[in-house]
Structures are given as C-alpha cells and as structure tokens.
Design an enzyme around this catalytic site. Structure first.
Site, PDB file in Angstrom:
ATOM      1  N   ASP A 275       4.111   1.013  12.030  1.00 23.86           N
ATOM      2  CA  ASP A 275       2.926   0.324  11.487  1.00 23.86           C
ATOM      3  C   ASP A 275       2.817  -1.111  11.960  1.00 23.86           C
ATOM      4  O   ASP A 275       1.816  -1.777  11.671  1.00 23.86           O
ATOM      5  CB  ASP A 275       2.948   0.365   9.949  1.00 23.86           C
ATOM      6  CG  ASP A 275       2.799   1.771   9.424  1.00 23.86           C
ATOM      7  OD1 ASP A 275       3.074   1.994   8.240  1.00 23.86           O
ATOM      8  OD2 ASP A 275       2.427   2.664  10.219  1.00 23.86           O
TER       9      ASP A 275
ATOM     10  N   ARG B 241      -1.293  14.497  12.370  1.00 26.73           N
ATOM     11  CA  ARG B 241      -0.805  14.349  10.992  1.00 26.73           C
ATOM     12  C   ARG B 241      -0.602  15.705  10.303  1.00 26.73           C
ATOM     13  O   ARG B 241      -1.172  16.003   9.258  1.00 26.73           O
ATOM     14  CB  ARG B 241      -1.766  13.488  10.161  1.00 26.73           C
ATOM     15  CG  ARG B 241      -2.219  12.189  10.773  1.00 26.73           C
ATOM     16  CD  ARG B 241      -1.117  11.203  11.086  1.00 26.73           C
ATOM     17  NE  ARG B 241      -0.458  10.655   9.926  1.00 26.73           N
ATOM     18  CZ  ARG B 241      -0.905   9.601   9.238  1.00 26.73           C
ATOM     19  NH1 ARG B 241      -2.027   9.051   9.580  1.00 26.73           N
ATOM     20  NH2 ARG B 241      -0.241   9.142   8.192  1.00 26.73           N
TER      21      ARG B 241
ATOM     22  N   LYS C 118       0.847  -1.209   0.000  1.00 27.86           N
ATOM     23  CA  LYS C 118       0.000   0.000   0.000  1.00 27.86           C
ATOM     24  C   LYS C 118       0.878   1.254   0.000  1.00 27.86           C
ATOM     25  O   LYS C 118       0.665   2.170  -0.793  1.00 27.86           O
ATOM     26  CB  LYS C 118      -0.880   0.009   1.241  1.00 27.86           C
ATOM     27  CG  LYS C 118      -1.538   1.355   1.552  1.00 27.86           C
ATOM     28  CD  LYS C 118      -2.472   1.315   2.737  1.00 27.86           C
ATOM     29  CE  LYS C 118      -1.821   1.621   4.027  1.00 27.86           C
ATOM     30  NZ  LYS C 118      -1.589   3.045   4.308  1.00 27.86           N
ATOM     31  N   ASN C 119       1.883   1.283   0.881  1.00 26.38           N
ATOM     32  CA  ASN C 119       2.652   2.523   1.073  1.00 26.38           C
ATOM     33  C   ASN C 119       3.733   2.742   0.034  1.00 26.38           C
ATOM     34  O   ASN C 119       4.439   3.749   0.078  1.00 26.38           O
ATOM     35  CB  ASN C 119       3.230   2.562   2.495  1.00 26.38           C
ATOM     36  CG  ASN C 119       2.128   2.718   3.522  1.00 26.38           C
ATOM     37  OD1 ASN C 119       0.967   2.997   3.171  1.00 26.38           O
ATOM     38  ND2 ASN C 119       2.450   2.508   4.786  1.00 26.38           N
TER      39      ASN C 119
ATOM     40  N   CYS D  54      -6.126  11.914  11.914  1.00 29.11           N
ATOM     41  CA  CYS D  54      -6.854  10.655  12.057  1.00 29.11           C
ATOM     42  C   CYS D  54      -6.633  10.183  13.487  1.00 29.11           C
ATOM     43  O   CYS D  54      -6.055  10.889  14.302  1.00 29.11           O
ATOM     44  CB  CYS D  54      -6.329   9.630  11.053  1.00 29.11           C
ATOM     45  SG  CYS D  54      -4.602   9.281  11.306  1.00 29.11           S
TER      46      CYS D  54
ATOM     47  N   ARG E  60      -8.654  -0.770   4.492  1.00 25.85           N
ATOM     48  CA  ARG E  60      -7.859   0.316   3.900  1.00 25.85           C
ATOM     49  C   ARG E  60      -6.458  -0.190   3.539  1.00 25.85           C
ATOM     50  O   ARG E  60      -5.813   0.340   2.650  1.00 25.85           O
ATOM     51  CB  ARG E  60      -7.726   1.485   4.886  1.00 25.85           C
ATOM     52  CG  ARG E  60      -9.014   2.214   5.152  1.00 25.85           C
ATOM     53  CD  ARG E  60      -8.772   3.465   5.977  1.00 25.85           C
ATOM     54  NE  ARG E  60      -7.776   4.333   5.350  1.00 25.85           N
ATOM     55  CZ  ARG E  60      -7.369   5.487   5.881  1.00 25.85           C
ATOM     56  NH1 ARG E  60      -7.856   5.891   7.040  1.00 25.85           N
ATOM     57  NH2 ARG E  60      -6.481   6.236   5.276  1.00 25.85           N
TER      58      ARG E  60
HETATM   59  C1  EPZ Z   1       3.654   7.227   6.099  1.00 22.04           C
HETATM   60  O1  EPZ Z   1       2.808   8.230   6.633  1.00 22.04           O
HETATM   61  C2  EPZ Z   1       2.806   5.973   6.015  1.00 22.04           C
HETATM   62  N1  EPZ Z   1       1.676   6.191   5.122  1.00 22.04           N
HETATM   63  C3  EPZ Z   1       2.294   5.594   7.409  1.00 22.04           C
HETATM   64  O2  EPZ Z   1       1.559   4.372   7.284  1.00 22.04           O
HETATM   65  C4  EPZ Z   1       3.501   5.366   8.312  1.00 22.04           C
HETATM   66  O3  EPZ Z   1       3.055   5.076   9.623  1.00 22.04           O
HETATM   67  C5  EPZ Z   1       4.379   6.619   8.330  1.00 22.04           C
HETATM   68  O4  EPZ Z   1       4.767   6.969   6.980  1.00 22.04           O
HETATM   69  C6  EPZ Z   1       5.647   6.426   9.151  1.00 22.04           C
HETATM   70  O5  EPZ Z   1       6.372   5.347   8.644  1.00 22.04           O
HETATM   71  C7  EPZ Z   1       1.880   6.150   3.779  1.00 22.04           C
HETATM   72  O6  EPZ Z   1       2.983   5.966   3.306  1.00 22.04           O
HETATM   73  C8  EPZ Z   1       0.664   6.328   2.921  1.00 22.04           C
HETATM   74  P1  EPZ Z   1       5.419  10.713   8.332  1.00 22.04           P
HETATM   75  P2  EPZ Z   1       3.305   9.770   6.679  1.00 22.04           P
HETATM   76  O7  EPZ Z   1       5.278  11.959   7.559  1.00 22.04           O
HETATM   77  O8  EPZ Z   1       4.119  10.085   5.497  1.00 22.04           O
HETATM   78  C9  EPZ Z   1       5.061  13.931  11.773  1.00 22.04           C
HETATM   79  C10 EPZ Z   1      -0.202   2.871   7.670  1.00 22.04           C
HETATM   80  O9  EPZ Z   1      -0.717   2.358   8.689  1.00 22.04           O
HETATM   81  N2  EPZ Z   1       4.966  14.893  10.660  1.00 22.04           N
HETATM   82  O10 EPZ Z   1       6.717   9.951   8.270  1.00 22.04           O
HETATM   83  O11 EPZ Z   1       2.133  10.609   6.981  1.00 22.04           O
HETATM   84  C11 EPZ Z   1       3.812  13.061  11.852  1.00 22.04           C
HETATM   85  O12 EPZ Z   1       2.805  13.713  12.587  1.00 22.04           O
HETATM   86  C12 EPZ Z   1       0.172   4.342   7.669  1.00 22.04           C
HETATM   87  O13 EPZ Z   1       0.043   2.242   6.598  1.00 22.04           O
HETATM   88  C13 EPZ Z   1       5.009  16.254  10.959  1.00 22.04           C
HETATM   89  O14 EPZ Z   1       5.120  16.659  12.120  1.00 22.04           O
HETATM   90  O15 EPZ Z   1       4.246   9.714   7.972  1.00 22.04           O
HETATM   91  C14 EPZ Z   1       4.317  11.835  12.553  1.00 22.04           C
HETATM   92  O16 EPZ Z   1       4.350  12.074  13.943  1.00 22.04           O
HETATM   93  C15 EPZ Z   1      -0.101   5.013   9.007  1.00 22.04           C
HETATM   94  N3  EPZ Z   1       4.912  17.152   9.944  1.00 22.04           N
HETATM   95  C16 EPZ Z   1       5.749  11.686  12.022  1.00 22.04           C
HETATM   96  O17 EPZ Z   1       6.101  12.973  11.505  1.00 22.04           O
HETATM   97  C17 EPZ Z   1       4.791  16.750   8.632  1.00 22.04           C
HETATM   98  O18 EPZ Z   1       4.728  17.619   7.740  1.00 22.04           O
HETATM   99  C18 EPZ Z   1       5.894  10.659  10.918  1.00 22.04           C
HETATM  100  O19 EPZ Z   1       5.053  11.031   9.866  1.00 22.04           O
HETATM  101  C19 EPZ Z   1       4.755  15.370   8.349  1.00 22.04           C
HETATM  102  C20 EPZ Z   1       4.849  14.455   9.374  1.00 22.04           C
END
Ligand code: EPZ
Length: 420
Positions: A305, A121, A22-23, A116, A397
C-alpha cells in the site's frame, strides 16, 4: 466527480496527528456483529470505505450511530445473513463480514466482492479457510451460499498469508468450541489490532502477529469500547509528502513500531528520520537518492500500500531504481500518468524501472485506485505548474480530507467538484 488541483513547488513543513487506520477499522467493524451487545469505537476515520461498511451493517439490521469520529454499533437487532449485493460490490472489505455472519447465524449469502484496478482480488483462500472449519460453500451465478450448521474448530493452512482470509477465519472461529489453528497466517499490524479488539470482547487468541494463530473458542462475546490503531499507510504517505518536497514533517500518534520498513526505505533515499514514542519526524534532503530496489512483501516486508507513493518519490530522485510489486498483479496503474508528468518509468509485469528526473511538469491525470491517486497527488506537490488529479473520490476511500492535511503542511491544494 471530485478533483484535486495542486500548484507544485511548495516545501511542506509542519506537524499532523495520525488518525485511526482504515484497514484496522474495517475488520473491527465487521467483528462488531459477533456480539449482540453494543460496541463503541473511537478515532474511526470518516472515509468512504468505512461509511460504506457501516451502511452494510445497517442494512443487515444493526444500529449504527456516528458522533464525530466515534462510531457506535449495536448488533442486537441484526436480522439478516444476506449481504446486500450493490454495497458488497462497492467495497472489497465487505467479504470480511462472511466469517462474523457465519459465526452469528451459521449461514451466510454473499456476492463476489469483485476485483478492482489493482488485481482480480479472488477470495479462494477465504472460502478454503472456511471449508476447513466445516462450512459448506456453494457458488452459483456470482452468489456464494454458505451453510455453517456443521461448523467446527480445526486446522487451517493458508496457501498465501492473505490479510482478509486470516481475519475472516479468526472471526469465524471465535465461538467454535475447541481450538482453531491458522498456519501461514498474515502478520500485518491490523490483524494484531483486530485480535486486540476481539480479546476486549472476551475472545481468546494466541499468536497474533505471528504466522501461527490459535483461537480458543468461547461461548459468546460481549461488547467493548475500542480505539483502532493509527493508520501506518496514511502516516507513510504524509512522510512521503515531506520527502518529495524537500520538507520537514512531524507526525504524532504515529504507529512507529509498525513503520520500520517504510522508514528504512526513506532513510535509504537520504531522509533523516527520528522517532520518540509515537512521534516521528522526517527531514528530507535537498534531493532524494534512488534506492537500488524495493520489493513489496507481506508484513513485515515493505507494504504494497506504500508502493505507489514510493514510485512517485523515485521519479524525482537522483539515479535509477527498481520497484517489484510482489503482492498484486496490476498495481502500477499510476505509472502512465507519472510519465505524462515527465517521469521516466518503464513497467514490465510486476517490475518498474525508474530513472529519476530533475523535475516533473503539472498535468491532468486520473486516479485509478486509492494509493495510485495519492501518489499522483504527491507528484503534483513537486511538479512545476498545476496538476489536476481527477476521480479524487478514490483517494477519499482511504484518506480523510487529504487536501486539508496537505494544506496544513503548506501545500497549495484545492478540491473541485464537477458533475461527471
Ligand atoms: C488487505 O487487502 C488490505 N485491505 C489491502 O489494502 C492491502 O493491500 C492487502 O491487505 C495486502 O496488505 C484491507 O485490509 C481492507 P490479501 P486483502 O488478501 O485482504 C491474493 C488499501 O489500499 N489473494 O492479503 O484483500 C490477492 O489477490 C488496500 O488500503 C488470493 O489469491 O489482501 C493478492 O494478490 C488495497 N486469494 C494477495 O493475495 C484470496 O482468497 C494479497 O491479498 C485472497 C487474496
């Protein structure tokens, strides 16, 4: 509303093939709009989030066509740079389209993808990364207006190795003349896979998988045929299904090299795991042993995850263990329902302390997010009696027919559709 009915107590055994990730598929779908040519994707998971992303591409004017697990995207007819509000709010990964739309049209309008259950996020890192490339970002009333007329290659430093922000900046930079360098980039395997796809489209990227990624802009990108990498989280979840039931599970087409942190923790719990090529086989002990501590981290640390699934395993392990969730601020939504099944979990902020119990009891529980729902299903596999996991559409999902996969391993799981 979808529910999964699980009658626990079955030892899971058998072999399954791991499908596309998915990711990986989601950012690759977003990247498909970087070219006017056609992109053919294979082994694409037919799951809700991918379906929704394809719907967004269609609403932007792209032509998309499903044929089994093959998905064809033609960006030639793409005519809009404005993301549809309703759909954008449904999936977080819609924000991945910001970079590609800017690259294509030099302007973009998106709404905040919204938070969410697992956290707020925010997208500040996405926006600061794009601003470093000369994008003028104006936010008003929940809508983000981006003007990329002065976009240029440049240096981007991410305060946190955000997966999505890294992907967005890479895609925004693909056709900017000159070299863009991303410092403190995320190192997840799905980013490496996205970069493989972009390279197949004619892109020039160095350092994918490291903390410093360089993009040498090219004039244009062409179409490509591509198969996204297998899903390491689905694979880890299926191994956990074998582990929690004292079973023996073999997976083929598994991303073995991207699962070391997951397998190390399962071995720490007493599982015997052997790997040969893209096949991985787990033999569980009669009863799992608690690991002292598990901390989620950006890759190559333990993936967030997989945290919920490991909390379910820890609930029935011998001993006491601690899980610290360092990536998201609210990712223990499943703990309450596990306790209703007889687990003994104490949560405080980002820390969960778990005293393993001999057995769990089936109950009516509710999925509150994708991986929490999978964890409750795993708990139901080993609980005495019947467990009903409500809002199983959240599990859909990220897992394609999760109950069918578990039944192929000998579980007793059925799906019930109820009108909410
Ligand atoms: C990706 O989400 C994945 N989703 C998530 O998988 C996964 O948990 C996550 O990476 C971490 O590995 C997809 O790839 C579609 P991040 P993403 O930006 O990109 C903070 C699943 O279950 N942050 O690395 O949204 C954020 O709040 C899903 O398959 C900011 O503060 O994750 C979090 O605490 C869930 N500002 C941390 O960074 C930003 O602009 C990691 O988020 C962006 C993120």
């Amino acid at each position: 509303m979808e529910s999964l009915l699980i009658h626990g107590g079955k030892r899971l055994e058998g072999t399954l093939r791991v499908d596309g990730a998915k990711n990986a598929a989601l950012p690759i779908l977003a990247a498909s709009v970087l070219t006017e040519n056609t992109v053919h994707l294979y082994d694409v998971p037919d799951i809700l989030d991918v379906r929704r992303m394809a719907d967004i591409l269609s609403m932007l004017g792209c032509r998309t066509h499903w044929h089994g697990h093959e998905l064809t995207v033609s960006g030639h007819s793409m005519c809009s740079s404005e993301m549809p509000d309703a759909l954008s709010k449904q999936i977080r990964s819609s924000i991945f389209l910001l970079g590609p739309i800017l690259s294509r049209f030099r302007r973009a309008t998106v709404t905040y993808p919204g938070g969410c259950e697992i956290g707020l996020r925010p997208i500040d890192l996405h926006l600061s990364g794009l601003r470093a490339l000369g994008v003028d970002v104006r936010e008003e009333g929940g809508v983000i207006h981006c003007d990329g007329v002065n976009m240029h290659a440049g240096e981007v430093h991410l305060d946190y190795p955000s997966v999505g922000a890294t992907e967005n900046v890479i895609m925004a930079a693909m056709c900017l003349a000159g070299t863009t360098t991303i410092h403190n980039a995320a190192r997840e395997p799905e980013i490496v896979d996205l970069c493989r796809f972009l390279t197949a489209m004619g892109g020039r990227i160095h350092g994918a998988g490291s903390a410093t990624i360089q993009v040498d802009g090219v004039k244009r990108l062409h179409g490509a045929d591509y198969t996204p990498m297998p899903d390491r989280i689905v694979a880890g979840t299926l191994l956990c299904a074998g582990a929690i039931t004292g079973g023996c599970v073999e997976l083929t087409n598994a991303p073995v090299d991207d699962m070391h942190a997951i397998c190390a923790k399962l071995r720490e719990m007493g599982c015997a795991i052997c790997e040969a090529g893209d096949t991985i086989c787990l033999q569980a002990p009669q009863r799992l042993n608690a690991f002292p501590i598990l901390q989620t981290q950006p890759h190559p640390g333990f993936p967030t995850d997989m945290q919920a699934q490991m909390l379910a395993l820890l609930s029935v392990a011998e001993g006491t263990g601690v899980i610290v969730e360092n990536v998201f601020e609210n990712r223990f939504t499943h703990a309450g329902d596990l306790n209703r099944m007889g687990a003994r979990i104490i949560c405080s902020g980002r820390t969960a302390i778990v005293r393993g119990v001999e057995s769990l009891t089936g109950a009516h529980v509710t999925a509150r997010d994708l991986r929490g729902g999978a964890a409750l299903t795993l708990a139901g596999l080993v609980a005495q009696g019947e467990t009903v996991v409500e809002h199983a559409e959240l599990i859909d999902r990220g897992y394609e027919h999760f109950e069918r996969q578990l039944c192929l391993l000998g579980a007793d799981v059925t799906r019930k559709h109820t009108t909410a």
